[in-house]
Design a protein around this motif. Structure first.
Motif, mmCIF file in Angstrom:
data_model
loop_
_atom_site.group_PDB
_atom_site.id
_atom_site.type_symbol
_atom_site.label_atom_id
_atom_site.label_comp_id
_atom_site.label_asym_id
_atom_site.label_seq_id
_atom_site.Cartn_x
_atom_site.Cartn_y
_atom_site.Cartn_z
ATOM 1 N N ASN A 346 -54.940 15.232 20.389
ATOM 2 C CA ASN A 346 -54.069 14.579 21.373
ATOM 3 C C ASN A 346 -52.713 14.189 20.799
ATOM 4 N N ASP A 350 -49.646 13.475 23.107
ATOM 5 C CA ASP A 350 -49.344 12.041 23.216
ATOM 6 C C ASP A 350 -48.142 11.626 22.368
ATOM 7 N N GLU A 351 -47.956 12.305 21.222
ATOM 8 C CA GLU A 351 -46.871 11.945 20.299
ATOM 9 C C GLU A 351 -46.057 13.187 19.940
#
Length: 499
Positions: A346, A350-351
């Motif tokens: 993720n 997400d980042e």
């Protein structure tokens, strides 16, 4: 097109003034650490973890990554000039690099190391950018069953590729797993191995443990073996390679880059194993094999390309799967957790700023290293004249401040000191500490996915062999374990590591 937009995001992130500054600090520190024998990137990153609390996550991880691959560059400088490898991955470089320096070809050896490392770093960065997103997309389909089997495979591979005794590597893995169990059980709330000590209810402090084992443990070992460092080469000239020398290094650099890119991904692999494997291949296959040990330029090109490629491709499983391939990547995962980032597939979604910013910063950092290393050779060599007995008090003080600052707890300082003595004892008994850190990081994740898989299957253990991906990974782990315990394979393995 999506890849180009992602890289554009990475470029804008990596080229921001603060991130450029921290990238420069990272590679500069990494080079200095690589030059000074005994410290190494593991101890340095462990000591610097507390400083990352106040930094932006992107800047912090860019700096820590720069320290790791920067150390690979720095280690080659002293290996070539004074036959004193600053990094374990540069041990092989010293064999032919130092002989070249003695023959007045130090400039050619240093240029070969710099060019080989830069090319390998560039290829590894491209590979990371291309391979990581599809790998992460596959990993998103993994359930707890697949993650458990993947971690088992990773732990088995780290035992297989660990130098030294298989039994000792296995003991270190188990000890790391046990230390990872200390604290409060998430499912039941029961305390485990805390001995009614409130400070242990949240688990063993990762920073204190890593600083103790890899920081203080290494300091004690270096104090025992401090040696006088005589600087034999004070001025280096002839940094341009001849046409013939350039032709001779093309093949070794390409082969070294390939070997490093593959071995860097494997658990327990990384820079050191890559450099040894690349040198062994060149020694057996090179048409100039008679020159090896006497100043063969191939003996510098191949391991230097391999160790830098291995250092950078080791980020692939760490960033995409949340699985560390070596002790440095375990520390990087610790840094991500400290920053509130959950390692795993993720991270890319997400980042994205962190992920793509780190990838682009690696290429920028490699370019900085080429520009830093060759003009500042005199400075790096002069650093070796600093007596170690003047360095170690400052390092110990820094470790104590860092351990205390995490939770403002003197208990963590005592934990660090305890594990410093344990780390020194492990070194004296020929135990490799790296598998301990891998077990410590993977232990809680292994347990969490095991229990989750068992809950979802209502206690049916056959769930691990009924899922195809899980079954394949477990079979590979079993085959790998069976192969390495065979007497003939084990004898060849021990012979290879001894050589």
């Amino acid at each position: 097109m999506e890849l180009f937009s992602d890289l554009a995001l990475g470029v804008s992130t990596a080229l921001s003034p603060f991130n450029l500054l921290y990238c420069f600090i990272g590679v500069l520190l990494g080079t200095a650490i690589g030059v000074l024998p005994g410290l190494g990137p593991v101890a340095t990153i462990a000591m610097l973890l507390p400083l990352t609390f106040g930094l932006d996550p992107v800047s912090a991880l860019i700096m820590l990554a720069g320290i790791y691959y920067g150390a690979q560059y720095g280690g080659s400088t002293t290996a070539i000039l004074i036959n004193l490898p600053g990094e374990s991955s540069s041990v092989v470089t010293a064999i032919d690099g130092y002989q070249m320096a003695k023959k007045g070809r130090a400039g050619a050896a240093l240029a070969t190391a710099a060019l080989g490392s830069f090319f390998a770093g560039t290829v590894a960065t491209i590979l990371l950018a291309l391979a990581a997103p599809p790998l992460a997309a596959v990993a998103l389909k993994f359930g707890p069953t697949e993650y458990f089997s993947l971690m088992v495979l990773g732990l088995v591979a780290s035992v297989a590729l660990a130098s030294g005794s298989l039994l000792k590597a296995f003991i270190m893995i188990v000890l790391g797993l046990l230390l990872g169990l200390v604290g409060t059980d998430i499912e039941s709330g029961a305390q485990r191995f805390t001995f009614d000590t409130p400070e242990l209810m949240d688990g063993m402090n990762f920073v204190a443990l890593s600083m103790g084992v890899f920081g203080l443990g290494e300091i004690l070992r270096n104090l025992e073996h401090e040696q006088t460092r005589s600087v034999m080469v004070k001025r280096v000239s002839g940094l341009m390679l001849s046409k013939e020398e350039f032709k001779r290094i093309i093949g070794p650099v390409l082969r070294g880059t390939t070997i490093g890119s593959v071995l860097g991904i494997l658990p327990g692999g990384g820079a050191m194993l890559s450099s040894f494997a690349a040198y062994a291949l060149e020694k057996k296959s090179s048409p100039n094999k008679a020159e090896f040990g006497q100043g063969a330029i191939e003996g510098v090109a191949a391991p230097e390309a391999a160790n830098n490629a291995g250092a950078q491709t080791s980020f692939i499983p760490m960033l995409t799967l949340g699985i560390p391939s070596n002790s440095v990547m375990a520390l990087m995962i610790g840094a991500m957790i400290i920053q509130g980032i959950t390692p795993g597939p993720n991270v890319i979604t997400d980042e994205p700023t962190l992920f793509w910013g780190m990838i682009v910063s690696m290429w920028i950092g490699n370019l900085m290293l080429v520009l830093l290393n060759l003009p500042l050779i005199g400075l790096w060599v002069r650093m070796l004249t600093i007596p170690y007995h003047l360095l170690f008090p400052a390092i110990i003080a820094f470790c104590c401040i860092g351990a205390y600052s995490v939770n403002n707890s003197t208990f963590d300082v005592f934990i660090m000191a305890t594990f410093g003595l344990i780390g020194y004892g492990l070194i004296k008994l020929d135990f490799e500490p790296a598998p301990l850190l891998l077990g410590f990081i993977l232990g809680p994740m292994l347990e969490e996915n095991l229990r989750r898989a068992m809950l979802l299957s209502r206690g049916d253990p056959t769930v691990f062999v009924t899922h195809p991906i899980s079954l394949v990974m477990l079979l590979v782990a079993v085959i790998m374990l069976a192969v390495i315990v065979l007497p003939s394979i084990r004898a060849k393995r021990e012979e290879a590591f001894s050589e």
